[in-house]
Design a protein around this motif. Sequence first.
Motif, short mmCIF file in Angstrom:
data_model
loop_
_atom_site.label_atom_id
_atom_site.label_comp_id
_atom_site.label_asym_id
_atom_site.label_seq_id
_atom_site.Cartn_x
_atom_site.Cartn_y
_atom_site.Cartn_z
N PHE A 38 0.85 -1.19 0.00
CA PHE A 38 0.00 0.00 0.00
C PHE A 38 0.88 1.24 0.00
O PHE A 38 1.84 1.33 0.78
N VAL A 39 0.55 2.21 -0.89
CA VAL A 39 1.34 3.43 -1.02
C VAL A 39 0.43 4.64 -0.80
O VAL A 39 -0.63 4.75 -1.43
N ALA A 40 0.83 5.52 0.11
CA ALA A 40 0.12 6.78 0.34
C ALA A 40 0.66 7.83 -0.61
O ALA A 40 1.86 8.15 -0.58
N ASN A 41 -0.20 8.36 -1.46
CA ASN A 41 0.17 9.39 -2.43
C ASN A 41 -0.32 10.76 -1.98
O ASN A 41 -1.37 10.88 -1.33
N ASP A 42 0.40 11.78 -2.39
CA ASP A 42 0.11 13.15 -2.01
C ASP A 42 -0.81 13.80 -3.05
O ASP A 42 -0.40 14.09 -4.17
N LEU A 43 -2.07 14.04 -2.65
CA LEU A 43 -3.07 14.66 -3.51
C LEU A 43 -3.32 13.88 -4.80
O LEU A 43 -3.69 14.45 -5.82
N MET A 44 -3.09 12.59 -4.74
CA MET A 44 -3.45 11.65 -5.79
C MET A 44 -4.03 10.42 -5.11
O MET A 44 -3.78 10.18 -3.92
N PRO A 45 -4.83 9.63 -5.81
CA PRO A 45 -5.38 8.42 -5.17
C PRO A 45 -4.26 7.51 -4.65
O PRO A 45 -3.23 7.33 -5.29
N LYS B 181 -6.78 12.58 -0.91
CA LYS B 181 -6.16 13.42 0.09
C LYS B 181 -4.65 13.47 -0.07
O LYS B 181 -4.07 12.76 -0.90
N ALA B 182 -4.04 14.27 0.81
CA ALA B 182 -2.59 14.46 0.75
C ALA B 182 -1.91 13.44 1.66
O ALA B 182 -1.44 13.76 2.75
N GLY B 183 -1.88 12.19 1.23
CA GLY B 183 -1.33 11.12 2.06
C GLY B 183 0.15 11.30 2.33
O GLY B 183 0.94 11.51 1.41
N MET B 184 0.53 11.19 3.59
CA MET B 184 1.94 11.25 4.00
C MET B 184 2.34 9.91 4.63
O MET B 184 2.79 9.01 3.96
N GLY B 185 2.14 9.80 5.95
CA GLY B 185 2.49 8.56 6.63
C GLY B 185 1.38 7.54 6.57
O GLY B 185 0.22 7.86 6.31
N CYS C 216 -2.35 9.28 7.21
CA CYS C 216 -2.49 10.64 7.74
C CYS C 216 -2.27 11.65 6.63
O CYS C 216 -1.55 11.41 5.66
N ASN C 217 -2.91 12.80 6.79
CA ASN C 217 -3.05 13.74 5.70
C ASN C 217 -2.76 15.18 6.13
O ASN C 217 -2.31 15.43 7.25
N LEU C 218 -3.07 16.09 5.23
CA LEU C 218 -2.81 17.52 5.37
C LEU C 218 -3.82 18.18 6.31
O LEU C 218 -4.92 17.68 6.50
N ALA C 219 -3.43 19.32 6.87
CA ALA C 219 -4.37 20.14 7.64
C ALA C 219 -5.62 20.42 6.82
O ALA C 219 -5.57 20.60 5.61
#
Length: 570
Positions: free
Chosen positions: A286-293, A323-327, A344-347
Amino acid sequence: MTRSTAKTWSDVGASLALLIAVCIITQGCERSKPPPSSLSQPPAADGAPWFVEIAQQSGLVFEWRSGFRDRRYMPEITGGGAALFDMDGDGDLDAYLVQAGSLVEPKRTQPPNQLFRNLGDGAFENVTSGSGADDSGYGMGVACGDYDNDGDVDLYVTNVGPNVLLQNDGTGRFTDVTTRAGVGHSGWGSSAAFVDYDHDGDLDLYVCNYLNWAAATEVDCFNAMGAPDYCLPQNYNAPAVDVLYRNNGDGTFADVTEQAGLNQTFGTGLGVVCGDFNNDGWIDIFVANDLMPDRLWLNQGNGTFRDEALFAGCAIDQEGQAKAGMGVTAADIDDDGDLDLLVCNLAKQSDSYFINEGGYFTDSTAMMGLGAVSRPFTRFGMAWIDFDHDGDLDLYQVNGRVARQSMVFSDDPYAEPNLLFQGLGGGRFKEFRPRGGTRELLAATSRAAAFGDIDQDGAIDVLVVNRDAKAHLLHNIVPNRGNWISFRVIEEHGRDALGATVRLTLGNRRITRDVRAAYSFLASNDPKVHVGLGERDTATDVSVRWINGGIESFGDFGANQVVTLQRGDG
């Protein structure tokens, strides 16, 4: 991941005019201090602190240097990484901290990564000099794993620029074997994970890439107040392809990204976690992407993967937003035998708490108590850990902005306090007070968080990397902790059995925990399986499902000890 936008000069002028008007009305542009609110430390604490910050007194002195001077370069707001791992086989956790420096100065002038030996009681000694671990690239993250099956833990460092593989000789001395191994990808690497995806007995390597970026083509962006700030990834329109390396078993790797089907989609990968999410016996990614699915790469068992995140319900949130996925972290939070997910995501965005319902995920963020509290913060490193040993997983999240805002917590305009949530059972949480679990509110631009027991007292501690500020080492001081047990699960040749699953019984509960080092953000964590037992003094019916599907039973074990479970001993 960063949230400011490029503007025309007319837009900037309008924003500046508005800012000036506001300053006149409010009689000055002094930095605003946080008023009493949900963002600042609550006026009354609910209980005794769970952590005390001990980095300086323990000898773990480190500061991730972004290199910011005048112009803002995107990587400066994203790092850096950390690992807690046993580098010399003495049973305690050493620390590796990835350094950056400057994106425009020559590499020979860059500060190196730092290696710290644990002296056995949670005190650390800097042993970087002569260790061979002092890579001086512009560092992002680190993954740990015994890629050559010789019984000691090796390091893979991701950089903005060529990544590095450091082979451990078993004593904590490392050799750069990147060229021979063939894993020196030159993009912007972020999180990485060692994983035996093909069940051949050696560890392969998955590397997230964030953007196709270069300092020479950096763009200028401005925040809502019209001031220069870091850009959001859409300003570059340059998502990257992640990389999968297959271990050839002879010290070399083959780039099988295209062969495995991973080149079919681009992304802005920041976080990665591996596990068998559909319980078919094969490890997925599983990969968390930033502002992409987000991506859920389901392992097809034949060397290929298929992204099923959208179909499975974990690519976007319940409102259809990417969302802006990070961790990211994963665990069987509800004891039903499958892996649940937290991104977890952006403010202004809630976390994404995906409950696994047999291979299909339900966004349960608000229902489980993780919506409103974390939404004002930008979250990065995190983990589900039972800090108080009551049998329920808690949650720790480290925070730090990616764009300046008017409310500030310190001289660092990107700094935010971290968050601690106490598990209530059944997958529900409430915020623990005092905020972040420390008596004094800690505020920094925090990125990586690595988790492990640094002083062998049975409780999990937290190492936090902060941008342009000293790292934090949070020692677990939870009063009246319950009993606990930890399992070091190893293959027959002695390496940690990443991807194996431990099951045990606690009363009427059947607990499932994976052997995992790669989760959080840019971090590698102690792979030992740690379980809080509460008042119980025995973990019963302990078994391990190995990476190839074989199951061994090991019996019952008493509380408050680290137990080694080795393949073939059950």
